[in-house]
Design a protein around this motif. Structure first.
Motif, PDB file in Angstrom:
ATOM      1  N   LEU A   4      35.824  41.544  34.229  1.00 27.76           N
ATOM      2  CA  LEU A   4      36.830  41.066  35.228  1.00 27.76           C
ATOM      3  C   LEU A   4      36.401  41.991  36.325  1.00 27.76           C
ATOM      4  O   LEU A   4      37.009  43.096  36.384  1.00 27.76           O
ATOM      5  N   PRO A  37      44.609  40.280  38.888  1.00 29.15           N
ATOM      6  CA  PRO A  37      44.269  40.054  37.687  1.00 29.15           C
ATOM      7  C   PRO A  37      43.941  40.761  36.538  1.00 29.15           C
ATOM      8  O   PRO A  37      44.125  40.212  35.251  1.00 29.15           O
ATOM      9  N   ASN A  79      36.096  32.892  40.259  1.00 24.83           N
ATOM     10  CA  ASN A  79      37.155  31.980  40.186  1.00 24.83           C
ATOM     11  C   ASN A  79      38.172  32.163  41.316  1.00 24.83           C
ATOM     12  O   ASN A  79      38.548  33.165  41.519  1.00 24.83           O
ATOM     13  N   PHE A 138      45.175  32.335  38.273  1.00 25.09           N
ATOM     14  CA  PHE A 138      44.564  32.687  36.923  1.00 25.09           C
ATOM     15  C   PHE A 138      45.769  32.701  35.941  1.00 25.09           C
ATOM     16  O   PHE A 138      45.522  32.882  34.757  1.00 25.09           O
ATOM     17  N   GLY A 164      42.446  27.704  36.125  1.00 22.23           N
ATOM     18  CA  GLY A 164      42.183  29.115  36.380  1.00 22.23           C
ATOM     19  C   GLY A 164      42.182  30.021  35.158  1.00 22.23           C
ATOM     20  O   GLY A 164      41.597  30.874  34.885  1.00 22.23           O
ATOM     21  N   GLY A 193      39.074  31.195  33.545  1.00 23.06           N
ATOM     22  CA  GLY A 193      38.902  32.492  34.113  1.00 23.06           C
ATOM     23  C   GLY A 193      39.491  33.715  33.226  1.00 23.06           C
ATOM     24  O   GLY A 193      39.296  34.945  33.345  1.00 23.06           O
ATOM     25  N   SER A 195      37.093  37.693  40.388  1.00 19.75           N
ATOM     26  CA  SER A 195      38.445  36.870  40.622  1.00 19.75           C
ATOM     27  C   SER A 195      38.604  37.037  41.718  1.00 19.75           C
ATOM     28  O   SER A 195      38.958  37.918  42.716  1.00 19.75           O
TER      29      SER A 195
END
Length: 1613
Positions: free
Chosen positions: A386, A442, A587, A591, A596, A600, A613
C-alpha cells in the motif's frame, strides 16, 4: 420586474462580455474552473472565492469611465459568476462545469429545456421578504426595494402616500439607479410606509402606519360614512367572499373608482381617506383609504396583487382531478388514489433466475484472508502492499507485505494481552472494536484491520467524529452501543484532533457509549514473545467485520460479514476482474467500506497487489491526481466513482504527457447510479486521446448488504458488448420497462452494470409486499443468493429476516430455490445478453399517488435547469415526506450567495415546471438554503436523512421557499354538499326533536327566589345609591389599587353620592335630559362618580377608554369615533386628558376643532343639584355600552334601566354578593360585564369592590394576586389577557411570591370574563402554576356574555352540592368532541386523547332569570340535546337593541327579538351570534334538577366557510402554534377563498422560512385544508382587544393594505 431592470444597468456595464470570456487565456480559465470546483465543494468561502476570482479577472476587464474603480471591482465580482467559460470548439467539454456531470445526459438537458419552452412564462406571485437595510449597507448588496407600483405587469394601481418617484417607467427600460439608491438611504422597508410600533392600553403593541393620508382625515365625512356603515353592517351577513376570477383583467380600468371602506363584506362608497382608528376596545378600526374595491375586493396593494396572481395560477385545471364519490356526512373520507386504468402493465414472460459462471477452482488458494497475509508476509516481505500519499500527491510511505504482517501481529498481541481492566483481559476473541481512522491514513487503518482479524476481534470501521453533533453521529453511537463496543482504535494525530472533555480525555459524543481510546502508533504496541503466534484458521462462518450503513430514515445499521463470505467475495472479485498477483491498482474510494474496502484492502491482499490509495483531501486539491498516479505507476486497475471522473474533466489541463494506456479496468463503483452513464461518456470523449480504451470502463453495481452484485468484465474475458437502454420515464414510474416512445422529453438513458458475479444466483422481485418474481419487462428489486453476501444486520433479527432471508416465489407461490436470497435495495431488470440494468435505489424511491419516482432522477432534472447561476452542483437533496397519507416530494438546494431573490425564484418556478413536465409529478416544497449549510456526509455529498430531519423539525433555515400544495395534494375529502333540512312536522313531538330532548336550559327562576334584597324596592340604580348614602353613608364601596399595591383612591356610599351630585349640578344647567355624554376617564372612582352624576342629571352616559398619550395616532381616532357614533353632546374627562384632546399631537391624528364641549371634572364646585331626575319608565335608556366585536365591528348596545337592575340582581344572586363581602376585579371598566362589575354591582349589592386596573399589571404582574391574598378575597374576576400576563410573567416566580406571603387558598371562585370559547389550556396552566400558592384546582371558572346579553353564564363557587357529586371523576365540565364532526355542524363526543379530539369546557352556570335555547342557524328551529346551533337567549337583562345612528333598528331587530320558526313560537329571544350546544349532565344543581351545561364553540361571524365546511379559526390556530417552538401567536382568516395564516415569530428571523412548510403540513394533516398564504410577522403584530381576543378582521385589513411589515410572505402555489 422592476427590481431586475433597475439593477440591470449596473450589471450590464460591469459584467465581462461573452466576447471577453472567450479571450481569457487558457490558464486563467483553468484557474477559474478550479475555483468553481473548490467553491461548489465548500472548500473555500464565498468571500475567498470572490477575492481570488476578482484578482484573476482584474487585468481583463476594461475600466469604465466615470465609475469609481472600487465599486467597479465589487460589482464585477458580483456579476462575474456568469462569466461564460466556453473556449474554442475543442474545449467544448470544459463547459461541462455548468452542471453536475454525474447527473447529466445531453439528451436530458435538451428534454428539460424543451419542456420549459412548452410553458409560457406564467407569472407566479413571488414571496415577499423583509430586507433590513441596516444589514446590507453596501450599495451593491442592496436589491432595489420591490416597488409594486413600478411593476406595470402586475396590474397594480398607484398607491397614495408613496414617493412620487415610483411612478411607472413606461418609456425607460432602466429606472434611474439613484432612485432606488435614495430609497435605500431613506431606510424604507418593503412595506409601503415606515412602520412605528407602539404600545397601547390593549396591552399588546400594534403596528400602525403613518401614511400621509392620515393628515387628511375628513372627520365629518368619516363619521357619516361610518354611520352609514354601522347602519348597513348586517351581523348576519355570512355570504361567501366574492370570487375574484377575472379580476386582474379589469383592475386597470378601475383606478379612478372612489375609495371604499369595507367592513365585513359590506361596502359603501365614500370619497375620502379614513385612517386607522382605535376603537373603544383598544383595537383597531381600519377604513381603507388606500384600497380600490371591485365587488368589495381590494385590488390595489402588492399583497392583493400577489393573491390575484396566486388565484390565477390556481385556476388552471389540476392534473389528477379529484374523484367524485359519495361521502357520508359524518366521515370525511380521504380520497384513495385509484390506479389509472390506462397505465402501462407488464406484458413479458416471468423472468428466470440468472446464474453467474461457477467460481473457478484455484490451486493453492489461501484458506482464509489472514492465511494469505501470512503467506505474503513471510514469502514476499519486500513486496509493496500500500502506498499512501499526502495532500501534495507525494508518496509518504509504502507499506510492504512484511511490515503489514509484523505490525498486525504486534497489534494483535497487544490488544489481547496488554489491555486489562480489573486484572481481566479487556478483550476476548469475538469482541467488537471500533476503528476510527482518518481518510488520509490508509496504512494505519490496514494494520488495525488486519491486527483485529489476527486477534479474532471484529473490526467496526466508522467515520472520525469531528464535532459533538455531527450529522448522523448519534446514530453511529447507537450502532457502537448495540454492538457492545468498548474500545476504539485510532492514530495519534487523530486522537489529538478529537474534541476533549475538561479532564483531557476524548469527549463522549452525543448518543455514544463510553469508549476507551487506544492509539495504535508504534510506541504503544509491544513485540510479541518468540513463542506467540496468531491463530490462523480456515475461513468459518464467524463474524469477520461489521460495515456500517445508513438507511433512508437515517438510522445506522451494522452489516455483519463472515470470514467465509469475505473470502468468497474476494475470490469472486478476483475471478470477475481477472486480478493477477502483483498488479498495481489505484483506489480513490473510501477504504473503510464498500468497494474501497473490498478492492483496496481485502482482495488486494488476497492477490498480493500494490494499492495506491488516493485520499479525498488530495482529490479536492487536485482532481487529476488519480489519473496522474495511474500514469506514474502504470496502474492496471483504477477504482473510482463517477464524481471523480467528472472532477477530472473540470480540471483537466492540456497535459500531453498523461497516458491511461496501462489501464485494463476502470471500475466505476457507482455505475448503478442511472446518471453515471453521462460521466462515463464525457470522460471517454476527453481521455480516449490519452490512451483510454472504451472497453476498459467497467461500471459495477453493489450494495452494503449483498456486496458486489454485478460488474462489467474486462474486455479480455470475451464478454458481450456493453448495452444502453433508453427508457420511458412514465413507464418506469408505473414499474414497467418501455423503450422510449415518440415522446422525447421524459426518458432515462441507462448503461448496463455487466454480468452477475461468479457463483451467484440473481433474480428480480416485486419491491413491495410478497417477493413475487417479476416479469421480464417489469422493474423490481434485485436479489442475490451467493456465498459472498453479508449475513445479517447486527442485533436486528427482524430486519435481517426481511432483507437477508428473502424467499422469492413464482406467481403461484412456489419458492424458486431452496437458498435464501439477499435483497440488494437496487431497482432494475435483466436486459438482453443477461446484462443487469439498474434504474434506481430503494433508498431514493418515492411513491407518490401510487407512482414511483427516483430521487436521483429528480435531482438530474433540477440540475438541468441552468443551475450554476443559482445553486451549487451536487448540493441538491431530494426526499419525500408523508403528509396527509401520501408521500410528498421535497427538493432542497444550496443557493449561491450572488444569486438575486428574483433570479432564484425564477429558477425555482422553472424547476417545478420541469419536474412536472418530465416526471408528471408535483413538487410539494422547494427550498433554497444558504451555501454550505446542508449537513454533509463524511466524504462530501449531502446527508439526506439529516436534511429531511431538519426540514421536519423546522431547523433547515432556508432563504427561499416555494410550496405547491395545491398541485400535488389531490386526496382531500370531497367538499361537503349541505343536505336539505328535514321539515318541522316530522321533527317535533312534544319536547323531543328527532328523538332527542329539545336543547334548552334556564337559570333559577327570579320570581321564586325570596331574598331580603333591599335594593329590589328601587326601579333605578341611581335610587339605590341615594338610599345607600343615607342608610350606610360610611360603608366603603370601592378601593382602587395602584401599581405598588397601595390604595390610590377609595369611596364610601356617601362620598360617591356627593361626587355624583357635583357632576349632576354641572350638567343640569348645560344639557337636556336624554343627552348622551361621553365619559373619557382612566379606570378609577372618577369614572364611577360621573356615571352616577349623568344618571342623576337624566343624561345617558357612554364610557370610553381614554387615548394613550404615547400612541395618539391609533387610539385617538377611536375615541373620536365612539363620541361621534354615540352622538355625545359633551365629553366629561380629567384635566390631563382635556389637555391631551386639544394638543398639537392630537391635531395630527384628528380634527380637534370638531370635538363637542369638553368638561374637566377635576375641580367642580361643591354645588348640590336642585333636584334629581326621575325617569318616567324603567324602559328608558340608562346607558350605552360600546364595544368592538372580534370581527372588527364597533357595536353600541342600549341598556334600559329595567335591564340594568335585572342584571345587577341576577349577578348578586348567582355570586351571593352582600354588603359584608369583598370581591376583587381586574378588568377594564369600559364595556360588557367588566363595566357592570365596576360601576353597577357594588352599588346594587353593597359589597366592597377592590378595583385593580389591568394596565397596572404591565409594571407589576403580581399586583392582582397579591391584592387577592392581602384582602382574603373569596370571589375575583379577571380577563384572559390578565391571566396570560400572570402565567407568563409569574410562572417562574411562585417561590418568591410565597416568600412574600401571597396565599390564594382563600379564593373560592376566580371567574374569567370573556365573550368566546373558554381557553382551556390557559386556565389549566394558570391553575397548575398557582396551585403552589394554595389556589384550589376547582376555583377557576369561565363566564359567557355577548353584545345582546353581557352576562349569560357565571360559574358561582362550585364547591357546594355540585362538587360533592363530582369528586369521584375529573372536573365534570369538560367534554371532548370530534373536530371533524364540528366542521359539519355536529357534536360527536369522544374519549379524551382520541384522534381529532377537541376539549371544550362548560362556559359557566346560567344566571337566574336567563333562558337559553339552541336554534338551527338556517331554519331557526329548535335543536336537540348535544346538537350544534346558535345560542339564543331570553332574559330581563337582555340589551334592548343596537344603538345605530339613523335608528334603523329593523336591520338588527332579529338579533334582539327573534322567534322560533316552530315549537315555542311565542317567546322572544335574542340571537347571540355564537355557536354552541347544551348537554344535560349527570350532576344535579342545588334545586335537585339535572344540570344543563352550556358549551360555547365560537362566534358565527368568525367562522370560516371552506370546502363547504365550517371551521373555527381558534382550532386551526391551535394546531399551527403547536407546529414549531418559535411560533408565539397565530391568527387565520380567509380572503377570496384562500386561507391566510399569520404567525408571530419569537426567534431569529432566519427561522421565518422554516415555519412555512410546518404550518402547511399541520393544517393539511389536522384540518384537511390547503394554506394559501403564510405570513410571518414580528411578535405583537396580531391586534388584540382589551379582553385579549384576536382582531382577525383588522389583521386582514392590515395585510391587504400591506401594513404589517411582514418578515416573509409565502404564497403557496
Amino acid at each position: 420586474m422592476a427590481e431586475r431592470s433597475s439593477t440591470g444597468l449596473l450589471t450590464m456595464m460591469l459584467e465581462p462580455t461573452p466576447a471577453l470570456a472567450m479571450t481569457l487565456p487558457a490558464e486563467v480559465r483553468e484557474k477559474l474552473a478550479e475555483l468553481e470546483l473548490e467553491l461548489s465543494e465548500g472548500d473555500i468561502t464565498q468571500k475567498g472565492y470572490e477575492k481570488k476570482r476578482g484578482k484573476l479577472l482584474a487585468p481583463y476587464i476594461p475600466q469604465i469611465q466615470g465609475v469609481d474603480p472600487s465599486l467597479q471591482i465589487d460589482n464585477r465580482i458580483q456579476a462575474s459568476s456568469q462569466v461564460a467559460l466556453q473556449g474554442s470548439k475543442s474545449n467544448k467539454s470544459r463547459a461541462a462545469n455548468t452542471r453536475d456531470e454525474r447527473f447529466r445526459s445531453d439528451l436530458h438537458t435538451e428534454a428539460v429545456q424543451a419542456a420549459l419552452a412548452k410553458y409560457k412564462e406564467r407569472k407566479m406571485p413571488m414571496p415577499s421578504k423583509r430586507r433590513s437595510v441596516l444589514v446590507q449597507s453596501s450599495v451593491e448588496a442592496c436589491t432595489p426595494p420591490d416597488t409594486s407600483s413600478a411593476s406595470e405587469d402586475e396590474g397594480s394601481l398607484r398607491r397614495q402616500g408613496r414617493l412620487t418617484t415610483s411612478t411607472p417607467y413606461q418609456g425607460h427600460s432602466h429606472p434611474a439607479v439613484e432612485h432606488w439608491f435614495n430609497r435605500v438611504i431613506q431606510g424604507s422597508s418593503t412595506s409601503s410606509s415606515a412602520s412605528s410600533t407602539s404600545s397601547h392600553p390593549g396591552g399588546r403593541s400594534v403596528t400602525t402606519t403613518n401614511t400621509t393620508a392620515h393628515a387628511a382625515l375628513n372627520v365629518n365625512a368619516a363619521a357619516t360614512a361610518l354611520a352609514d356603515l354601522m347602519a348597513h353592517t348586517h351581523l348576519d351577513n355570512h355570504s361567501a367572499p366574492p370570487d375574484v376570477t377575472g379580476l386582474s383583467e379589469r383592475s386597470s380600468h378601475h383606478a379612478e373608482r372612489p375609495h371604499v371602506a369595507s367592513v365585513r363584506g359590506v361596502s359603501r362608497g365614500f370619497n375620502h381617506h379614513t385612517s386607522v382608528m382605535e376603537t373603544a376596545d383598544g383595537c383597531e378600526w381600519r377604513g381603507e383609504g388606500s384600497l380600490s374595491l371591485i365587488d368589495g375586493v381590494p385590488v390595489n396593494s402588492r399583497v392583493s396583487n400577489k393573491i390575484q396572481q396566486l388565484l390565477n395560477t390556481l385556476k388552471r385545471p389540476k392534473r389528477p382531478p379529484l374523484r367524485e364519490f359519495f361521502v357520508d356526512d359524518f366521515e370525511e373520507l380521504l380520497d384513495v388514489q385509484q390506479p389509472d386504468p390506462n397505465q402501462p402493465k407488464p406484458e413479458g414472460q416471468q423472468m428466470c433466475p440468472l446464474e453467474g459462471e461457477p467460481l473457478g477452482v484455484v490451486t493453492n488458494w489461501p484458506p482464509s484472508l489472514p492465511a494469505a497475509l501470512q503467506r505474503w508476509g513471510t514469502t514476499q516481505p519486500k513486496s509493496p502492499c500500500l502506498t499512501a500519499l499526502d495532500n501534495a500527491g507525494k508518496p509518504v510511505y509504502t507499506l510492504t507485505y512484511g511490515k503489514l504482517w509484523t505490525r498486525s501481529q504486534k497489534l494483535a498481541y497487544t490488544l489481547l494481552n496488554k489491555l486489562s481492566s480489573r486484572n481481566e483481559p479487556l478483550l476476548v476473541p469475538g469482541d467488537r472494536v471500533a476503528l476510527v481512522f482518518p481518510n488520509n491514513d490508509p496504512v494505519m487503518f490496514m494494520v488495525a484491520f488486519y491486527g483485529c482479524l489476527l486477534a479474532e476481534l471484529v473490526p467496526v470501521p466508522i467515520e472520525v467524529p469531528l464535532t459533538r453533533k455531527d450529522a448522523g453521529s448519534q446514530q453511529i453511537g447507537f450502532l457502537l452501543g448495540s454492538c457492545g463496543v468498548t474500545l476504539a482504535l485510532t492514530t495519534d494525530a487523530c486522537q489529538k484532533g478529537l474534541p476533549k472533555a475538561q479532564t483531557g480525555e476524548v469527549a463522549t459524543f452525543k448518543g455514544w457509549p463510553r469508549l476507551l481510546w487506544f492509539v495504535t502508533d508504534g510506541k504503544h504496541v509491544v513485540k510479541p514473545p518468540k513463542d506467540w503466534h496468531p491463530p490462523i484458521r480456515e475461513a468459518s462462518n464467524d463474524i469477520a467485520y461489521i460495515e456500517y450503513k445508513t438507511s433512508k430514515e437515517g438510522s445506522t445499521m451494522g452489516i455483519t460479514v463472515s470470514h467465509s463470505a469475505m473470502l468468497a467475495h474476494c475470490h469472486a472479485l478476483t475471478q470477475a476482474c481477472g486480478y493477477t498477483e502483483g498488479e498495481t491498482i489505484t483506489n480513490v474510494l473510501d477504504f473503510k467500506r464498500e468497494a474501497g474496502l473490498w478492492h483496496g484492502v481485502l482482495t488486494s491482499v488476497m492477490n498480493r497487489m500494490h494499492v495506491i490509495s488516493i485520499p479525498y483531501s488530495l482529490m479536492k486539491v487536485n482532481p487529476l491526481s488519480w489519473i496522474m498516479k495511474v500514469h506514474t505507476y502504470k496502474a492496471r486497475v483504477a477504482v473510482v466513482k463517477s464524481r471523480d471522473m467528472h472532477w477530472s474533466l473540470l480540471a483537466q489541463r492540456d497535459q500531453r504527457d498523461i497516458s491511461l494506456s496501462s489501464l485494463r479496468m476502470l471500475i466505476v463503483a457507482d455505475g448503478a447510479n442511472p446518471w453515471s452513464i453521462s460521466s462515463c461518456d464525457a470522460f471517454l470523449n476527453v481521455f480516449q486521446s490519452r490512451g483510454l480504451r472504451p472497453e476498459v470502463i467497467c461500471p459495477c453495481a453493489s450494495s452494503s448488504e449483498a456486496m458486489t452484485v454485478a460488474i462489467r468484465r474486462p474486455p479480455e474475458m470475451g464478454v458481450p458488448p456493453p448495452g444502453k437502454a433508453v427508457l420511458s420515464m412514465g413507464g418506469l414510474s408505473h414499474g414497467v420497462i418501455r423503450v422510449d416512445t415518440e415522446e422525447k422529453l421524459s426518458v432515462l438513458t441507462v448503461q448496463d452494470v455487466g454480468q452477475v458475479m461468479p457463483g451467484a444466483l440473481v433474480c428480480v422481485v416485486r419491491a413491495e409486499g410478497i417477493p413475487y418474481l417479476c416479469q421480464t419487462d417489469e422493474v423490481g428489486e434485485i436479489c442475490v443468493s451467493s456465498g459472498s453476501t453479508g449475513v445479517a444486520y447486527y442485533g436486528l433479527p427482524g430486519m435481517t429476516k426481511n432483507i437477508f432471508e428473502t424467499v422469492p416465489v413464482t406467481p403461484s407461490g412456489i419458492p424458486i430455490s431452496g437458498r435464501p436470497f439477499t435483497r440488494t435495495s437496487l431497482l432494475g431488470f435483466v436486459g438482453p445478453d443477461s446484462l443487469v440494468f439498474v434504474v434506481g435505489k430503494m433508498d431514493g424511491l418515492m411513491v407518490v399517488s401510487g407512482r414511483r419516482h427516483n430521487a436521483d432522477d429528480v435531482v438530474a432534472t433540477a440540475l438541468a435547469v441552468e443551475p450554476m447561476k443559482f445553486v451549487y452542483r451536487g448540493r441538491i437533496a431530494v426526499f419525500s415526506v408523508s403528509v396527509l397519507h401520501d408521500e410528498r416530494i421535497v427538493v432542497v438546494a444550496e443557493q449561491r450567495p450572488d444569486a438575486s431573490e428574483e433570479d432564484s425564484f425564477q429558477w425555482m418556478s422553472r424547476v417545478l415546471q420541469a419536474i412536472d413536465s418530465i416526471h408528471q409529478v408535483g413538487v410539494y416544497c422547494l427550498a433554497l438554503v444558504p451555501a454550505n449549510t446542508l449537513p454533509k456526509a463524511p466524504l462530501g455529498g449531502i446527508h439526506i436523512s439529516e436534511t429531511k430531519q431538519r426540514f421536519l423539525e423546522g431547523a433547515l433555515h432556508p432563504c427561499n421557499v416555494l410550496m405547491c400544495p395545491h398541485t400535488c395534494v389531490t386526496n382531500l375529502p370531497k367538499p361537503r354538499q349541505k343536505q336539505p333540512e328535514v321539515g318541522p312536522a316530522s321533527m317535533i313531538v312534544g319536547n323531543l326533536v328527532a328523538g332527542k330532548r329539545i336543547a334548552q336550559a334556564c337559570g333559577r327562576d327570579l320570581g321564586q327566589l325570596e331574598d331580603n334584597d333591599q335594593a329590589r324596592k328601587f326601579l333605578y340604580i341611581q335610587d339605590v345609591l341615594q338610599w345607600r348614602a343615607q342608610a350606610t353613608p360610611d360603608h366603603p364601596l370601592f378601593l382602587v389599587l395602584n401599581a405598588k399595591g397601595t390604595v390610590s383612591s377609595s369611596a364610601s356610599c356617601l362620598q360617591l353620592h356627593k361626587r355624583a351630585e357635583r357632576v349632576a349640578a354641572a350638567l343640569m344647567g348645560r344639557l337636556n335630559t336624554g343627552d348622551h355624554v361621553a365619559l373619557v376617564y382612566p379606570p378609577g372612582i372618577d369614572l364611577i362618580a360621573t356615571f352616577y352624576g349623568c344618571l342623576y342629571a337624566g343624561c345617558v352616559p357612554v364610557t370610553v377608554r381614554p387615548p394613550h398619550p404615547q400612541n395618539l395616532a391609533t387610539t385617538l381616532p377611536t375615541v373620536k369615533m365612539i363620541v361621534e357614533v354615540s352622538k355625545s353632546v359633551c365629553i366629561l374627562t380629567t384635566q390631563a386628558i382635556t389637555k391631551l384632546l386639544k394638543s398639537k399631537e392630537a391635531a395630527a391624528a384628528v380634527d380637534i376643532k370638531s370635538w363637542p364641549t369638553v368638561l374637566d371634572t377635576d375641580d367642580l364646585p361643591r354645588k348640590k343639584s336642585p333636584q334629581m331626575y326621575k325617569p318616567p319608565t324603567p324602559e328608558m335608556l340608562a346607558y350605552l355600552d360600546f364595544s368592538v366585536s372580534t370581527t372588527g365591528i364597533l357595536a353600541g348596545v342600549k341598556m334600559s334601566h329595567a335591564a340594568t337592575s335585572a342584571l345587577c340582581r341576577s349577578i348578586k344572586l348567582q355570586c351571593e354578593l352582600y354588603p359584608s363581602r369583598q370581591i376583587a376585579i381586574c378588568l377594564d371598566p369600559y364595556c360588557g360585564l367588566g363595566f357592570a362589575l365596576w360601576c353597577l354591582c357594588s352599588v346594587y349589592s353593597g359589597h366592597q369592590s377592590i378595583l385593580v386596573p389591568p394596565l397596572e399589571l404591565e409594571s407589576n404582574a403580581s399586583l392582582w394576586l397579591a391584592a387577592v391574598s392581602q384582602y382574603k378575597v373569596r370571589v375575583t374576576f379577571c380577563s384572559y389577557s390578565v391571566m396570560e400576563m400572570c402565567t407568563k410573567g409569574l410562572g417562574s416566580q411562585t417561590e418568591a411570591l410565597r416568600l412574600r406571603n401571597v396565599n390564594l387558598s382563600c379564593v373560592r371562585t376566580c371567574m374569567v370574563v370573556a365573550e368566546e370559547r373558554p381557553r382551556i389550556a390557559l386556565t389549566q396552566s394558570f391553575s397548575k402554576i398557582f396551585k403552589d400558592l394554595g389556589l384550589s384546582p376547582r376555583a377557576v371558572s369561565t363566564t359567557f356574555g355577548c353584545r345582546v346579553n353581557v352576562a349569560i353564564c357565571l360559574q358561582p363557587n362550585r364547591l357546594g352540592k355540585l362538587a360533592e357529586q363530582g369528586t369521584a371523576g375529573p372536573d365534570p365540565t369538560t367534554v371532548y368532541v370530534d373536530m371533524r364532526a364540528l366542521r359539519h355542524d355536529r357534536v360527536r363526543l369522544v374519549e379524551r386523547g382520541s384522534p381529532h379530539s377537541l376539549p371544550l369546557m362548560e362556559s359557566g352556570k346560567i344566571l337566574p332569570g336567563v333562558k337559553v335555547i339552541i336554534a338551527n342557524t338556517e331554519t331557526k328551529g329548535p335543536l336537540g340535546d348535544s346538537h350544534l346551533g346558535e345560542i339564543w337567549v331570553s332574559s330581563p337583562h337582555n340589551a334592548t337593541g343596537y344603538y345605530t345612528v339613523y335608528g334603523e333598528e329593523a336591520l338588527h331587530a332579529d338579533h334582539f327579538n327573534t322567534k322560533l320558526s316552530f315549537g315555542d313560537t311565542q317567546t322572544v329571544w335574542a340571537r347571540t351570534g355564537y355557536l354552541g350546544f347544551l348537554r344535560r349532565t349527570e350532576l344535579t344543581d342545588a334545586s335537585g334538577e339535572r344540570h344543563d351545561a352550556l358549551y360555547v364553540v365560537g362566534s358565527l361571524d368568525e367562522t370560516l366557510e371552506l370546502r363547504g365546511m365550517r371551521y373555527h379559526p381558534i382550532d386551526i390556530e391551535t394546531s399551527v402554534i403547536r407546529s414549531h417552538k418559535s411560533i408565539a401567536e397565530c391568527a387565520v382568516f380567509t380572503w377570496t377563498n384562500l386561507l391566510v395564516v399569520v404567525v408571530e415569530l419569537e426567534g431569529s428571523e432566519q427561522e421565518a422560512l422554516d415555519l412555512v412548510a410546518l404550518v402547511t403540513n399541520v393544517v393539511l394533516e389536522e384540518h384537511y385544508l390547503i394554506v394559501g398564504v403564510v405570513v410571518v410577522v414580528d411578535p405583537g403584530v396580531i391586534p388584540i382587544n382589551s379582553r385579549g381576543e384576536k382582531q382577525r378582521m383588522h389583521l386582514r385589513d392590515g395585510f391587504l393594505a400591506d401594513q404589517l411589515d411582514p418578515i416573509y410572505v409565502a404564497y403557496n402555489m
